[in-house]
Design a protein around this motif. Sequence first.
Motif, PDB file in Angstrom:
ATOM      1  N   VAL A   2       0.850  -1.197   0.000  1.00  0.00           N
ATOM      2  CA  VAL A   2       0.000   0.000   0.000  1.00  0.00           C
ATOM      3  C   VAL A   2       0.880   1.238   0.000  1.00  0.00           C
ATOM      4  N   TRP A   3       0.724   2.054  -1.030  1.00  0.00           N
ATOM      5  CA  TRP A   3       1.507   3.283  -1.181  1.00  0.00           C
ATOM      6  C   TRP A   3       0.598   4.496  -1.048  1.00  0.00           C
ATOM      7  N   ILE A   4       1.151   5.561  -0.488  1.00  0.00           N
ATOM      8  CA  ILE A   4       0.436   6.829  -0.377  1.00  0.00           C
ATOM      9  C   ILE A   4       1.341   7.928  -0.917  1.00  0.00           C
ATOM     10  N   GLY A   5       0.788   8.800  -1.720  1.00  0.00           N
ATOM     11  CA  GLY A   5       1.569   9.848  -2.355  1.00  0.00           C
ATOM     12  C   GLY A   5       2.419  10.628  -1.377  1.00  0.00           C
ATOM     13  N   GLY A   6       3.710  10.806  -1.712  1.00  0.00           N
ATOM     14  CA  GLY A   6       4.625  11.538  -0.871  1.00  0.00           C
ATOM     15  C   GLY A   6       5.351  10.691   0.153  1.00  0.00           C
ATOM     16  N   GLN A   7       4.903   9.423   0.342  1.00  0.00           N
ATOM     17  CA  GLN A   7       5.553   8.545   1.321  1.00  0.00           C
ATOM     18  C   GLN A   7       6.946   8.124   0.868  1.00  0.00           C
ATOM     19  N   GLN A   8       7.802   7.815   1.862  1.00  0.00           N
ATOM     20  CA  GLN A   8       9.087   7.194   1.587  1.00  0.00           C
ATOM     21  C   GLN A   8       8.899   5.664   1.660  1.00  0.00           C
ATOM     22  N   ILE A   9       9.282   4.972   0.591  1.00  0.00           N
ATOM     23  CA  ILE A   9       9.117   3.524   0.492  1.00  0.00           C
ATOM     24  C   ILE A   9      10.481   2.876   0.349  1.00  0.00           C
ATOM     25  N   THR A  10      10.767   1.887   1.185  1.00  0.00           N
ATOM     26  CA  THR A  10      12.014   1.138   1.052  1.00  0.00           C
ATOM     27  C   THR A  10      11.740  -0.133   0.254  1.00  0.00           C
ATOM     28  N   LEU A  11      12.741  -0.566  -0.481  1.00  0.00           N
ATOM     29  CA  LEU A  11      12.604  -1.816  -1.213  1.00  0.00           C
ATOM     30  C   LEU A  11      13.925  -2.571  -1.195  1.00  0.00           C
ATOM     31  N   HIS A  12      13.797  -3.894  -1.245  1.00  0.00           N
ATOM     32  CA  HIS A  12      14.973  -4.773  -1.315  1.00  0.00           C
ATOM     33  C   HIS A  12      14.702  -5.840  -2.346  1.00  0.00           C
ATOM     34  N   VAL A  13      15.624  -5.997  -3.303  1.00  0.00           N
ATOM     35  CA  VAL A  13      15.518  -7.019  -4.330  1.00  0.00           C
ATOM     36  C   VAL A  13      16.778  -7.876  -4.285  1.00  0.00           C
ATOM     37  N   ASP A  14      16.585  -9.175  -4.121  1.00  0.00           N
ATOM     38  CA  ASP A  14      17.691 -10.118  -4.095  1.00  0.00           C
ATOM     39  C   ASP A  14      18.161 -10.372  -5.526  1.00  0.00           C
ATOM     40  N   GLY A  15      19.445 -10.175  -5.767  1.00  0.00           N
ATOM     41  CA  GLY A  15      19.986 -10.367  -7.104  1.00  0.00           C
ATOM     42  C   GLY A  15      19.823 -11.773  -7.624  1.00  0.00           C
ATOM     43  N   LEU A  16      19.768 -12.776  -6.722  1.00  0.00           N
ATOM     44  CA  LEU A  16      19.577 -14.152  -7.161  1.00  0.00           C
ATOM     45  C   LEU A  16      18.172 -14.369  -7.707  1.00  0.00           C
ATOM     46  N   LEU A  17      17.207 -13.593  -7.238  1.00  0.00           N
ATOM     47  CA  LEU A  17      15.845 -13.725  -7.731  1.00  0.00           C
ATOM     48  C   LEU A  17      15.633 -12.952  -9.019  1.00  0.00           C
ATOM     49  N   SER A  18      16.176 -11.764  -9.098  1.00  0.00           N
ATOM     50  CA  SER A  18      15.965 -10.916 -10.274  1.00  0.00           C
ATOM     51  C   SER A  18      16.944 -11.228 -11.396  1.00  0.00           C
ATOM     52  N   ASN A  19      18.128 -11.742 -11.039  1.00  0.00           N
ATOM     53  CA  ASN A  19      19.225 -11.977 -11.982  1.00  0.00           C
ATOM     54  C   ASN A  19      19.731 -10.681 -12.595  1.00  0.00           C
ATOM     55  N   PHE A  20      19.502  -9.560 -11.924  1.00  0.00           N
ATOM     56  CA  PHE A  20      20.050  -8.297 -12.414  1.00  0.00           C
ATOM     57  C   PHE A  20      21.575  -8.364 -12.423  1.00  0.00           C
ATOM     58  N   ALA A  21      22.158  -7.709 -13.407  1.00  0.00           N
ATOM     59  CA  ALA A  21      23.616  -7.640 -13.491  1.00  0.00           C
ATOM     60  C   ALA A  21      24.171  -6.858 -12.311  1.00  0.00           C
ATOM     61  N   MET A  22      25.412  -7.133 -11.986  1.00  0.00           N
ATOM     62  CA  MET A  22      26.058  -6.456 -10.869  1.00  0.00           C
ATOM     63  C   MET A  22      26.412  -5.022 -11.250  1.00  0.00           C
ATOM     64  N   ASN A  23      26.244  -4.105 -10.303  1.00  0.00           N
ATOM     65  CA  ASN A  23      26.642  -2.701 -10.473  1.00  0.00           C
ATOM     66  C   ASN A  23      26.067  -2.096 -11.754  1.00  0.00           C
ATOM     67  N   SER A  24      24.765  -2.285 -11.947  1.00  0.00           N
ATOM     68  CA  SER A  24      24.120  -1.802 -13.174  1.00  0.00           C
ATOM     69  C   SER A  24      22.918  -0.926 -12.840  1.00  0.00           C
ATOM     70  N   PRO A  25      22.530  -0.015 -13.746  1.00  0.00           N
ATOM     71  CA  PRO A  25      21.385   0.873 -13.490  1.00  0.00           C
ATOM     72  C   PRO A  25      20.056   0.142 -13.666  1.00  0.00           C
ATOM     73  N   ILE A  26      19.090   0.516 -12.822  1.00  0.00           N
ATOM     74  CA  ILE A  26      17.749  -0.072 -12.849  1.00  0.00           C
ATOM     75  C   ILE A  26      16.732   1.069 -12.815  1.00  0.00           C
ATOM     76  N   VAL A  27      15.781   1.043 -13.736  1.00  0.00           N
ATOM     77  CA  VAL A  27      14.750   2.077 -13.809  1.00  0.00           C
ATOM     78  C   VAL A  27      13.495   1.583 -13.096  1.00  0.00           C
ATOM     79  N   ALA A  28      12.961   2.389 -12.188  1.00  0.00           N
ATOM     80  CA  ALA A  28      11.734   2.061 -11.466  1.00  0.00           C
ATOM     81  C   ALA A  28      10.572   2.823 -12.086  1.00  0.00           C
TER      82      ALA A  28
END
Length: 935
Positions: free
Chosen positions: A687-713
């Motif tokens: 649940v998000w509310i406008g103006g709130q600060q939201i933390t997120l954590h993504v495990d690289g083993l799950l996403s398979n994102f490359a190391m030290n690379s840019p990610i667009v949200a």
Amino acid sequence: MSIQVRRYALVIVSCCLAVVLAVLWSAVGGAKSGQNDWLVATSLRFQKILDLPANVQPAARNLPCASITYRISNNDVQDCVGNTMLGTLSADGKGWYVDDTTVVPLKLNGGNSVNFFPLPSSQQIMAIDYATGNNWNKVGFYANLQRKDLAEKYIWRGWYARERQFWLTKTPDYVLRDASGKDLLVNTGVMAVSAGARWLVADTPAGLVWADLADSAHRATIFASSLEAAGSSALSGAQLAISGDGQYVALSRSSGGGTAFPANLTVYDLKNCTTVNGQNRCASRDLWNANGGWQGATALIPKAARLANVRFADNDTIRFDAVYNTNGNRFDVATFVLTTAQTTNGMGLLGMGDSYISGEGAYTYIKGTNSGGNHCHQSLVSYPFLLGAASNAPYDSVACSGAKTTDIYANDSEIYKGQVTDRVEARYRDKPAILQQLAPGYLVQNKFVEQYKPESIVLSIGGNDIGFGDIVSTCVAAVRVPSPFDLSSRHNTCFASYEDRYELVQAIKGKFNDLVATYQDIRNSSPATRIYVVGYPHIAQPGGSCGINVLLDTSEVQFSEDLIDYLNNIIAQAAAKAGVRYADMSHVFDGHKLCESGEKAVNGLTAGDDTMGILGSESYHPNAYGHQLLASAIWRATSSLSVAMPAPQPNASAPAVDDSLALLRNAQKSGRKTMQAVHIDGFTKYVWIGGQQITLHVDGLLSNFAMNSPIVALIHSEVTHIATLQTDANGDIDATLTVPAGLTPGFHTLHLQGKDMNGNDVNAWQAVYIAASPTDYDGDGTANAKDSCAYLTDSGVDSDQDGIDDVCDGEYIAAAASTNSSAEVPVAPALTSGTAMPIVVTTTGGTSLVAQGNTSGVTQPAASSEVVVETGHMLAMSAPDATADQQVSAHPAVKALQATVKNDKPKSWSLVLVAVVLLLAGLGAMIWRQRRVTS
């Protein structure tokens, strides 16, 4: 005191001390004469559990691994792999799988002589150095290798081509050494580790050795002569195994085709050793030929030529594949088990898996699974309990709502944190108590299989791995829908484009190997168990008349059916590959689905008291009637849970993805670029509310994102850029976002887009809900505390007058359904046969039934408040003077668990107590006699 008296006292004391010492020795296992001792057992149990394809030699492996299929260059490639902290590693030394199609060589600082292998059920990685150039190699181990320890390199293979590699920047944490502390050379082709990878056994030039990998010294101990030293120069077919407690080693000394050594099987006891000519030698027993009262396995397997895949399923059970009935080039192959255990753990049926089998949506939840930090939502009217009652054998379920394949088994189950909210690692939990009580959500579910070795298992898994909850959230109220119940004008169809569906199908297909590995792991834990994998039922009727609580348009109803069909196809093929039985449940609800006129077997959209991401967890799940239909269908499909397991089909693979699939056939292409879609559950709050600060954590083993690379949200469908993030050296993301103001309240999806380790585009997504305000999520003017549908605008209709708006009332036609949501049935703790204890069942209406549970035998319920409960059975209950509407139809059962103690230690120590009493009595008699003599 006279000499006669002293002699008499000495005899008494000596006898009592002898009894005490004998009992103590027996209690601690020092006598080595228990019925489960491999070296002395005379009545071993032998069983063929599975026929394998005839005339096909079984692939023999000393180190177990998960068989998988990868698509490379339009070809299906078979491999055997293990999952580690680094990711997926080939057990054949091919390298590291950076995605589902690409395997990259893994090198130690660029050296070509080292290969890396995953150790089963462990995060450890073994490094084998082949630099010696013969059969003997140095072996090292990494305890916690991560992607940050890698460096990407490109090696030129001529002027026109280069090879991508990853180099390790650190040396092994430790190497295996001999007794003098020197690096040990081992025959890595004849080496095995125990379950959990604590114990290792291998052939070395000095002899067969074992080592405790948890010991900081990492030194190996010789227990028998070297195999090669015994006269064979080609032991590629030799098989070793070591038990989970490190006490026993099994050895089959065949040599490839079995000509140098015919089929044979020897077991060694590593705790029963002596020094022979200055060398340590441990006692052994030939299990293949008749001896010591045992007829020998050779008498039970005719014309056996070879054994393969020798394993300890547990400390008391050895399993192996055998080539037998040989006649020229023709032969049979089967899997056999040999065990010293004379009794089973008393479990006839065990339910395992996710919310569709735990009973989510059927209510009548067992106390402790719907409160505090445990929301497994295990229902006493779920189909494992209905099947168990029908089977007339002890049964239980450890299924838990929200479970994924990683909750069934995990590579390192000791650091598994469970599905409960306390996030405590398994190694710090009271595992014996959890296992005895069969408490779901705390340990990986396969631990209960290892403990109880049930005769049959019913398993439902896979839906949460593809993000079923978020898919539903996306579909029931696609974004920018002020009134989602009004489907005629303002509802946006979910997954409408070809590209959306193509990405989803590919994501489902990507779960094929995980499902195969899950089924194989369960099979390996209990080879004799019959495993029935249950498919998912269709939930809504295309073209039907949908109620206001369905919230799916015509296209989405058809999409749900096509999606379930494809997921079931993947599950069925994975079951075929693993050699377990698939039970198709696709049409079990026909006539009773949503949008049909019959009695509903499925809940519609439900507010619930827990959330499946955002919506109520009970939404679109089978109700109590649905579980009755499922139980009946499974009972028929499995011939009362008796159908044997099929032979594994090694070449079975996931169905191809092409435009002929129903999911893709009529979808319109948008022209956008497709990505590799990865659903990651709960990487940020829902649940998000406008103006709130939201933390997120993504495990690289799950996403398979490359190391030290840019990610667009991004936020969809109102495509809004939130931030550009950065992965760290492990590919993980830890960030804080600010929720943009002005987003339309309702359901949205958060997308993290970037490159994977192979340079491909990846889209990791999760559903989120944009709230209008903290106190009124849907902005309809009704505060959350008073709004029965806090996330959706009310329809203003409450046809059953239960105070819940019909738009989020799962069963608004049945008035009683809504009252079940808070019902809990206290369940008896583990009962020992013959004990009696009170069990209180409280109905929603407040009627309390006090039942005296007696587990000594089967007794039908009396016509009073006393209800007799037999261990492992469910009996209907009613109050003494209950009216028809007070009958406990919603609570038809009480579950009693059967407690079994494998090695009955309490009895042994009770004998110690008896011996002590006898000793004291003897001393007392001696003193009394002395006084009489002296007087």
